[in-house]
Design an enzyme around this catalytic site. Structure first.
Site, mmCIF file in Angstrom:
data_model
loop_
_atom_site.group_PDB
_atom_site.id
_atom_site.type_symbol
_atom_site.label_atom_id
_atom_site.label_comp_id
_atom_site.label_asym_id
_atom_site.label_seq_id
_atom_site.Cartn_x
_atom_site.Cartn_y
_atom_site.Cartn_z
ATOM 1 N N GLN A 119 7.360 -0.381 5.999
ATOM 2 C CA GLN A 119 7.826 -1.704 5.809
ATOM 3 C C GLN A 119 6.851 -2.663 5.420
ATOM 4 O O GLN A 119 6.508 -3.617 5.921
ATOM 5 C CB GLN A 119 8.310 -2.160 7.326
ATOM 6 N N SER A 120 5.954 -2.275 4.715
ATOM 7 C CA SER A 120 4.987 -2.806 4.074
ATOM 8 C C SER A 120 5.200 -3.896 3.008
ATOM 9 O O SER A 120 5.940 -3.906 2.029
ATOM 10 C CB SER A 120 3.841 -1.858 3.445
ATOM 11 N N ASN A 121 4.818 -5.148 3.500
ATOM 12 C CA ASN A 121 5.051 -6.264 2.694
ATOM 13 C C ASN A 121 4.018 -6.323 1.333
ATOM 14 O O ASN A 121 4.438 -6.658 0.462
ATOM 15 C CB ASN A 121 4.527 -7.694 3.515
#
Ligand SMILES: *Cc1c(COP(=O)(O)O)cnc(C)c1O
Length: 336
Positions: A75-77
């Site tokens: 879920q890396s921005n």
């Protein structure tokens, strides 16, 4: 002249981002709470990585790279923003997703940032290393070697602390932007509060403020490591940033502050108390925080008010670093 104007950069973020007061939170807390809307930097759901990538990709183009490589959690921005930047600029991109958070949740693996990365059609490599920055970097190096053998020119955007912190320059620039806005509004700021992860944001902001003559405390709220290790990390990064800018390397090192009471139960996981802060912000201001970073950093701000570190009547600027798409990866937050 701006501190960072001699470094190569590309234009990705909508700047200046808005600085506005949170009227409901302010009247309920007795503290003047202002928010710097870096959740609205424009680049596909915004966030702090847009500012950092302006300088990383500036370097990449200087080195005539033709493919960007980076790494992050599922879920890396940062991964989502890197792919969006590459698509906007027409550069090729490959990303590596780490299984940093142990969960089988379908939403975590398929919605939010993971969905956006798929939508933009990035080449994705999955690695099952857990939370190990050095292993993640080594895997990127190996992929870069393969690409070079194919005649490509890869540029790695690393997250570990062993590299030149080009991205932090984006927050040196943001510090100058913020000081100008404060002056325009005629407000005197007593505290800043910001999430402290890879520390590019924290170190860049702190160094930029000190270089501009501001001695206002910057409270870094830990999202990945405890305060003792995070202070070391911020110290190393601020020193490197100051060197890049030809400043006294210790310009910021005496005033590094980190708080880790919102970190529990760990990276990418949220306690009930922090989840309550996330809901409080949504219900009192109509602003979304994310479970990994900003719910923790805003919870940190609320704790500092409770403890009296930020006193009644004082003025605090909260840096909203973004992360909004990640909310869709945690549907359990709104159940029950
Ligand atoms: C990456 C990120 C942070 C942490 O910023 P660093 O510069 O890595 O310390 C904070 N908030 C959000 C939403 C992020 O994506």
């Amino acid at each position: 002249m701006a501190l960072t104007s001699s470094f190569p950069s590309v234009s990705l973020a909508h700047k200046p981002t808005v600085l506005e007061q949170l009227h409901n939170v302010s009247s309920q807390s007795g503290v003047n709470v202002w928010i710097k809307r870096d959740d609205c930097t424009g680049l596909l759901f915004g966030g702090n990585k847009a500012r950092q990538l302006e300088y990383y990709i500036g370097q990449a183009l200087e080195e005539q790279a033709d493919v960007l490589l980076t790494t992050g959690a599922v879920q890396s921005n940062h991964v989502r923003s890197t792919v969006a930047a590459a698509r906007k600029l027409g550069i090729d991109v490959e990303v590596q997703l780490e299984n940093r958070v142990s969960t089988n949740s379908a939403a975590y693996h398929n919605s939010g940032n993971a969905l956006l990365v798929k939508l933009m059609g990035a080449t994705v490599h999955h690695i099952d290393i857990g939370d190990d920055e050095d292993a993640a970097d080594k895997a990127l190096d190996r992929r870069a070697d393969v690409l070079r053998e194919d005649g490509r020119r890869p540029y790695i955007i690393p997250l570990s602390n062993a590299h030149t912190p080009w991205g932090a320059l984006g927050y040196v620039e943001a510090a100058e932007e913020l000081l100008k806005q404060q002056q325009d509004f005629g407000i005197n700021v007593d505290h800043y509060v910001v999430a402290s992860g890879s520390a590019s944001t924290h170190a860049g902001l702190l160094t930029g403020l000190r270089a501009s003559g501001s001695n206002v405390p910057v409270h870094g709220i830990c999202v990945r490591r405890d305060a003792t290790s995070q202070i070391e990390r911020v110290k190393k990064k601020s020193t490197a940033v100051a060197r890049l800018l030809n400043l006294d390397p210790d310009i910021a090192t005496d005033s590094i502050i980190c708080h880790d009471d919102a970190l529990w139960p760990g990276y990418g996981m949220i306690s009930d108390a922090v989840a309550d802060t996330l809901k409080y912000m949504a219900q009192s201001e109509g602003i979304v925080l994310d479970p990994t970073y900003t719910a923790k950093s805003f919870h940190g701000l609320r704790s500092l008010v409770k403890q009296g570190v930020i006193a009644g009547g004082e003025t605090v600027v909260y840096i909203h670093t973004g992360g909004s798409p990640a909310i869709f990866a945690y549907p359990e937050l709104t159940q029950g």
